[in-house]
Design a protein around this motif. Structure first.
Motif, PDB file in Angstrom:
ATOM      1  N   ASP A   1       0.833  -1.209   0.000  1.00 18.19           N
ATOM      2  CA  ASP A   1       0.000   0.000   0.000  1.00 18.19           C
ATOM      3  C   ASP A   1       0.867   1.259   0.000  1.00 18.19           C
TER       4      ASP A   1
ATOM      5  N   GLU B   1       2.292   1.740  -3.442  1.00 17.14           N
ATOM      6  CA  GLU B   1       1.248   2.248  -4.330  1.00 17.14           C
ATOM      7  C   GLU B   1       1.025   3.742  -4.109  1.00 17.14           C
ATOM      8  N   ASP B   2       0.964   4.152  -2.842  1.00 17.44           N
ATOM      9  CA  ASP B   2       0.779   5.574  -2.533  1.00 17.44           C
ATOM     10  C   ASP B   2       1.919   6.430  -3.089  1.00 17.44           C
TER      11      ASP B   2
ATOM     12  N   ASN C   1      -2.279  -3.762  -8.188  1.00 13.99           N
ATOM     13  CA  ASN C   1      -2.378  -2.358  -7.770  1.00 13.99           C
ATOM     14  C   ASN C   1      -1.058  -1.619  -7.987  1.00 13.99           C
TER      15      ASN C   1
ATOM     16  N   ARG D   1      -0.819  -1.019 -11.810  1.00 17.47           N
ATOM     17  CA  ARG D   1      -1.760   0.059 -12.153  1.00 17.47           C
ATOM     18  C   ARG D   1      -1.168   1.416 -11.785  1.00 17.47           C
ATOM     19  N   ALA D   2      -0.639   1.532 -10.575  1.00 19.87           N
ATOM     20  CA  ALA D   2      -0.048   2.800 -10.134  1.00 19.87           C
ATOM     21  C   ALA D   2       1.181   3.154 -10.974  1.00 19.87           C
TER      22      ALA D   2
ATOM     23  N   ASP E   1      -5.701  -7.914 -15.619  1.00 13.38           N
ATOM     24  CA  ASP E   1      -6.423  -7.094 -14.651  1.00 13.38           C
ATOM     25  C   ASP E   1      -7.038  -5.881 -15.351  1.00 13.38           C
TER      26      ASP E   1
ATOM     27  N   GLY F   1      -8.075  -3.080 -14.122  1.00 19.09           N
ATOM     28  CA  GLY F   1      -7.514  -1.823 -13.641  1.00 19.09           C
ATOM     29  C   GLY F   1      -6.172  -1.516 -14.272  1.00 19.09           C
TER      30      GLY F   1
END
Length: 130
Positions: free
Chosen positions: A4, A7-8, A35, A38-39, A64, A66
């Motif tokens: 996470d 990703e941020d 994720n 995607r980021a 995916d 996304g």
């Protein structure tokens, strides 16, 4: 957790052309975690501009939704939607890969940004998507 946080960080990468940052972001584009891919797809055009095109083209094969959406948006942002990219998007459309309205919208937007030499083929693909 660490994913996470990564990703941020990727989502907050500023628009500033930087080779070292681009190489780091590109590594995340190959992550097993959707994720992060995607980021990374969203961040790459901000740090590499048109150099991001080959990586984004590769991400168009991701399963995916996304990641695919982010790669399509990235293609549009790099303004490098050439004939090869149009053919790739057309192939995805032929396989009914654009299952959601968001995917269709992202594909049409990417095709709308096609380079002049690819505009006629892009227009045909857009008609097939709609």
């Amino acid at each position: 957790d660490a994913i996470d946080l990564a990703e941020d960080v990727l989502l907050s990468v500023p628009a500033m052309l930087d080779d070292a940052t681009g190489r780091l972001v590109e590594q995340y584009a190959a992550s097993a975690f959707p994720n992060l891919c995607r980021a990374a797809a969203r961040a790459l055009p901000r740090v590499w501009a048109d150099r991001a095109a080959p990586t984004l083209l590769r991400l168009l094969d991701d399963e995916d939704d996304g990641v695919l959406t982010a790669a399509l948006i990235g293609c549009r942002e790099t303004k490098m939607v050439d004939a090869r990219t149009v053919r790739k998007i057309g192939s995805l459309a032929d396989r009914k890969r654009f299952r959601t309205p968001q995917l269709k919208q992202a594909a049409v937007a990417a095709l709308g940004a096609a380079l002049p030499s690819a505009k006629p083929d892009a227009a045909a693909v857009i008609e097939g998507i709609r």
